[in-house]
Design an enzyme around this catalytic site. Structure first.
Site, PDB file in Angstrom:
ATOM      1  N   TYR A   1     -57.630 -31.829 -45.121  1.00 35.04           N
ATOM      2  CA  TYR A   1     -57.608 -31.855 -43.875  1.00 35.04           C
ATOM      3  C   TYR A   1     -56.656 -31.707 -43.183  1.00 35.04           C
ATOM      4  O   TYR A   1     -56.911 -31.410 -41.847  1.00 35.04           O
ATOM      5  CB  TYR A   1     -57.619 -33.587 -44.455  1.00 35.04           C
ATOM      6  CG  TYR A   1     -57.109 -34.800 -43.003  1.00 35.04           C
ATOM      7  CD1 TYR A   1     -57.628 -34.560 -42.500  1.00 35.04           C
ATOM      8  CD2 TYR A   1     -56.040 -34.967 -43.208  1.00 35.04           C
ATOM      9  CE1 TYR A   1     -58.005 -35.817 -41.050  1.00 35.04           C
ATOM     10  CE2 TYR A   1     -55.801 -36.361 -42.022  1.00 35.04           C
ATOM     11  CZ  TYR A   1     -56.782 -36.484 -40.971  1.00 35.04           C
ATOM     12  OH  TYR A   1     -56.237 -37.622 -39.917  1.00 35.04           O
TER      13      TYR A   1
ATOM     14  N   LYS B   1     -57.193 -29.652 -39.296  1.00 33.10           N
ATOM     15  CA  LYS B   1     -56.419 -30.749 -37.825  1.00 33.10           C
ATOM     16  C   LYS B   1     -55.665 -29.320 -37.589  1.00 33.10           C
ATOM     17  O   LYS B   1     -55.248 -29.190 -35.903  1.00 33.10           O
ATOM     18  CB  LYS B   1     -55.602 -31.844 -38.348  1.00 33.10           C
ATOM     19  CG  LYS B   1     -56.769 -32.754 -38.809  1.00 33.10           C
ATOM     20  CD  LYS B   1     -58.344 -33.115 -37.716  1.00 33.10           C
ATOM     21  CE  LYS B   1     -57.372 -34.247 -36.554  1.00 33.10           C
ATOM     22  NZ  LYS B   1     -58.425 -34.606 -35.482  1.00 33.10           N
TER      23      LYS B   1
END
Length: 364
Positions: free
Chosen positions: A198, A202
């Site tokens: 994640y 990002k």
């Protein structure tokens, strides 16, 4: 407002708007205010569009609608994200990395664009040394969290495609591909110093935005843990179980007797707020025995980078914004309320957040 929802056609997008957004309890205040006129009021305010940020031109199929959007849009907000820590690498890359670039390219084509606002996460910082201040500075292309290594996003994309091709060439089942992609994402993230897929994807999304933004005014917001609403439209609303709530619910349901963490870790909630309420909630757990620790091994691995996080986020930019807002807006508008020092955090957690979590997330 044009609202892009991940869907393949107009009907599915409209259903998502109704079922997941305006049909929820969150909109009860507006529903009470407008009564029978609520639906017509919303239809005048919101145009729902089927699409997908992971696709070029956001997956828009209606050329006339796309051209209308390009003429009218002044502010573009990208909050699309795959937020699972261990999501498949291809899915996470498609939404969080490629998706961010696709949104930027769309913004560049908007005739009246004033700003692109991109929602990221504070934890793109990775694991930081004890006591170190995490400054709000943009990533540079090729930047890695590990010294003596360089991250090439385009190489990562090519390696990802190659990995998928290899799996398909072996006639791997979908379940095999799924778990292979999850493992591969964690492997690539760890290689460059990020704790999970994640935050890795990002971070790469941020890099692409900053590097290719050209003349598009860009704002990147990096929130930490998102908890329930403080006041507006009413206290305690939360959509689903988020981050710290997994542990709170596990304890409340009797599934967790304890959860390990560093005693000096600051658990940031609602824009980097120093918060010790978590310890208050769990004060009776610390004296419990630790024989049941095996039950939380999965959660432990997932949350280790955060419950042992020893750095401090620098929130100078947020503080400057708060002061400027207070200086320029009238007294009624100052009620925006994002001064963390004005909040009684024990009262908020015990009498707002946890009751709201029970009512809106657990009692469905």
């Amino acid at each position: 407002m044009y609202l892009l929802l991940r869907a393949s056609n107009d009907d599915l997008a409209a259903n998502r708007l109704q079922d997941e957004i305006i049909g929820t309890y969150l909109f009860r205040v507006l529903r009470d205010e407008w009564g029978e006129d609520f639906d017509s009021f919303m239809s005048k305010k919101v145009i729902v569009i089927p699409g997908d940020v992971s696709l070029e031109n956001l997956g828009l199929k209606d050329e006339d609608l796309k051209n209308e959007m390009l003429k009218e849009i002044e502010v573009l907000v990208n909050f699309a994200a795959s937020t699972k820590f261990d999501e498949r690498f291809d899915i996470s890359m498609g939404v969080n990395t490629t998706g961010a670039l696709n949104v930027l390219n769309f913004a560049k084509s908007c005739h009246e664009i004033n700003v692109l606002l991109h929602i990221s996460t504070a934890y793109v910082s990775g694991e930081i040394a004890d006591g170190e201040a995490v400054k709000e500075k943009p990533f540079e292309m090729t930047q890695s969290l590990k010294k003596n290594s360089k991250l090439d996003i385009h190489v990562e994309m090519n390696l990802l495609e190659k990995k998928l091709d290899e799996l398909r060439a072996k006639n791997a089942s979908e379940i095999t591909i799924k778990y292979a992609m999850k493992d591969y994402g964690l492997e690539r993230a760890n290689l460059y110093g990020w704790p999970n897929t994640y935050v890795f994807t990002k971070a790469m999304g941020e890099m692409l935005l900053v590097h290719y933004k050209d003349n598009v005014p860009l704002i990147i917001i990096r929130p930490t843990m998102v908890t329930s609403t403080y006041k507006d439209p009413f206290p305690g609303w939360i959509e689903g179980i988020r981050t710290v709530d997994s542990v709170i619910c596990g304890y409340g349901q009797g599934k967790l007797a304890c959860f390990l963490g560093h005693p000096k870790t600051i658990l940031d909630m609602v824009l980097n707020v120093v918060n010790e309420v978590f310890c208050h909630f769990f004060q009776d757990v610390y004296d419990d025995n630790f024989n049941k620790i095996q039950k939380v091994i999965g959660l432990g691995k997932m949350y280790k980078p955060y419950v042992f996080f020893k750095a401090v986020f620098d929130d100078t930019n947020t503080e400057n914004l708060r002061r400027e807002t207070k200086r320029h807006l009238n007294k009624e508008a100052v009620g925006l309320g994002f001064d963390p020092y004005s909040i009684d955090w024990t009262d908020y957690m015990m009498n707002t957040h946890i009751p709201g979590l029970t009512k809106y997330a657990l009692m469905k």
